[in-house]
Design an enzyme around this catalytic site. Structure first.
Site, PDB file in Angstrom:
ATOM      1  N   LYS A 194      24.947  39.618  68.532  1.00 31.90           N
ATOM      2  CA  LYS A 194      23.969  38.679  67.976  1.00 31.90           C
ATOM      3  C   LYS A 194      22.970  38.374  69.083  1.00 31.90           C
ATOM      4  CE  LYS A 194      23.515  33.821  66.701  1.00 31.90           C
ATOM      5  NZ  LYS A 194      24.104  32.622  66.096  1.00 31.90           N
ATOM      6  N   GLY A 203      22.709  23.751  64.807  1.00 36.22           N
ATOM      7  CA  GLY A 203      23.533  22.543  64.888  1.00 36.22           C
ATOM      8  C   GLY A 203      22.891  21.308  64.276  1.00 36.22           C
ATOM      9  N   ALA A 253      22.353  29.411  61.241  1.00 39.50           N
ATOM     10  CA  ALA A 253      21.926  28.167  61.895  1.00 39.50           C
ATOM     11  C   ALA A 253      21.333  27.139  60.928  1.00 39.50           C
ATOM     12  CB  ALA A 253      20.925  28.409  63.008  1.00 39.50           C
ATOM     13  N   GLY A 254      21.737  25.895  61.141  1.00 43.05           N
ATOM     14  CA  GLY A 254      21.148  24.773  60.424  1.00 43.05           C
ATOM     15  C   GLY A 254      21.858  24.370  59.143  1.00 43.05           C
ATOM     16  N   ASN A 293      28.654  27.396  61.991  1.00 43.67           N
ATOM     17  CA  ASN A 293      29.670  26.962  62.948  1.00 43.67           C
ATOM     18  C   ASN A 293      29.855  25.454  62.872  1.00 43.67           C
ATOM     19  OD1 ASN A 293      31.191  26.270  65.265  1.00 43.67           O
ATOM     20  ND2 ASN A 293      30.204  27.733  66.545  1.00 43.67           N
ATOM     21  N   THR A 294      28.826  24.712  63.335  1.00 43.64           N
ATOM     22  CA  THR A 294      28.931  23.257  63.432  1.00 43.64           C
ATOM     23  C   THR A 294      29.276  22.607  62.096  1.00 43.64           C
ATOM     24  OG1 THR A 294      27.255  23.407  65.155  1.00 43.64           O
ATOM     25  CG2 THR A 294      27.753  21.212  64.335  1.00 43.64           C
TER      26      THR A 294
END
Lengths: 255, 67
Positions: free
Chosen positions: A96, A157, A183-184, A205-206
């Site tokens: 990535k 995040g 992301a986001g 992830n987050t």
């Protein structure tokens, strides 16, 4: 089936491995998510302190494909170095590409991302660049030969979800390689929305690791991604301005 | 000899001469670790034949959680 380069995956959820409250919770979250691709970061070992357990070393690597990132890189050169270190592990051939261009928003540097992707493709990597939602940049990356495009929904995040569905839709429509929304993502709603837009997969992830119950959220994300994908394949109805009855107007029971 | 290991200056005990010795010294022989010697990535099959010299820069890298 998700197909990246010559590899196929049943799951359309790519899961990050950062910031979980404990290894036990993380292991269970990964298990219930049914993710087959897990992302990792490449860092110096903490050799001067007592050995800490390492999540990767506790995984059965026959069940997972590793997607290391180049997080921490600010230039193409740094990203290439990190990618080569990751590959030297002998555990992965995907990378990535993540080159951050702004410390505050953590948005990617488009020029350095493009440069790094070009070099890594020449080196034989399977290249998945994390990019902004710029439609033209996505096309340029595809023209280079990247194996998937990973536009962000909103800053890493931030949990702000999908801020520019139009751009993401344009990227998805024009792309002949998989588009992975990365992301986001904040909630299952965002993940389902990404899939309904026609994304091939979602990387998050987050949204899982930082939730109150990461195991439950991992399951929720898995289900949302499946639901969103099915909805996309089924084809949503056209929106109408006014109501249209679902029940027949004939045969009304009247007094 | 003194080397720079992960950014820190480290004096190695006698007997630690190769990359393999260094990994053993830190009990890393069975860990997933990537070794960079003077900015060159090393291959596992070179570990016993790569000798360290005074002033060498060694990086020991691994995978950690990340998104």
């Amino acid at each position: 089936m998700l197909k990246i380069a010559n590899q196929t995956f049943n799951s359309r959820l790519l899961l990050g491995t950062g910031k979980y409250p404990s290894f036990e919770i993380q292991k269970e979250a990964v298990r219930v998510s049914e993710a087959e691709i897990l992302t990792f970061a490449v860092r110096r070992m903490n050799i001067f302190e007592e050995s800490q357990p390492n999540f990767l070393e506790q995984l059965d690597l026959t069940n997972y494909k590793l997607l290391p990132n180049t997080a921490g890189a600010k230039t193409a050169e740094e990203a290439v170095r990190i990618a080569k270190l990751a590959k030297a592990s002998g555990l992965c051939d995907m990378i990535k590409v993540e080159v951050i261009g702004c410390n505050k928003s953590l948005l990617p540097d488009p020029v350095e991302t493009l440069k790094a992707s070009e070099i890594l493709l020449e080196e034989g990597f399977i290249v998945l660049p994390y990019t902004s939602d710029d439609v033209v940049l996505a096309k340029r990356l595809e023209d280079l030969g990247v194996h998937a495009i990973m536009p962000g929904a909103s800053p890493i995040g931030s949990g702000k979800g999908i801020l520019n569905p139009l751009n993401l839709k344009f990227i998805i429509e024009q792309s002949s390689v998989p588009v992975i929304i990365d992301a986001g993502i904040g909630s299952p709603k965002d993940a389902a929305y990404a899939m309904e837009l026609g994304a091939d997969a979602v990387l998050l992830n987050t949204a899982v690791s930082d939730s109150k119950d990461p195991v439950k959220m991992a399951l929720a994300m898995k289900m949302a991604i499946e639901a969103g994908r099915l909805g996309f394949e089924a084809g949503r109805i056209k929106e109408k301005e006014y109501g249209e009855a679902s029940s027949p107007m004939q045969g009304m029971v009247s007094s | 000899m003194t080397i720079k290991l992960n950014g820190r200056s480290v004096k190695l005990p006698t007997g630690v001469n190769t990359v393999k010795d260094l990994l053993d010294h830190y009990n890393l022989e069975n860990r997933i670790v990537i070794v960079e010697l003077n900015k060159q990535i090393t291959e596992k099959n070179q570990y016993t034949s790569l000798f360290l010299s005074d002033g060498d820069m060694v990086e020991m890298i691994h995978f950690v959680g990340g998104g």
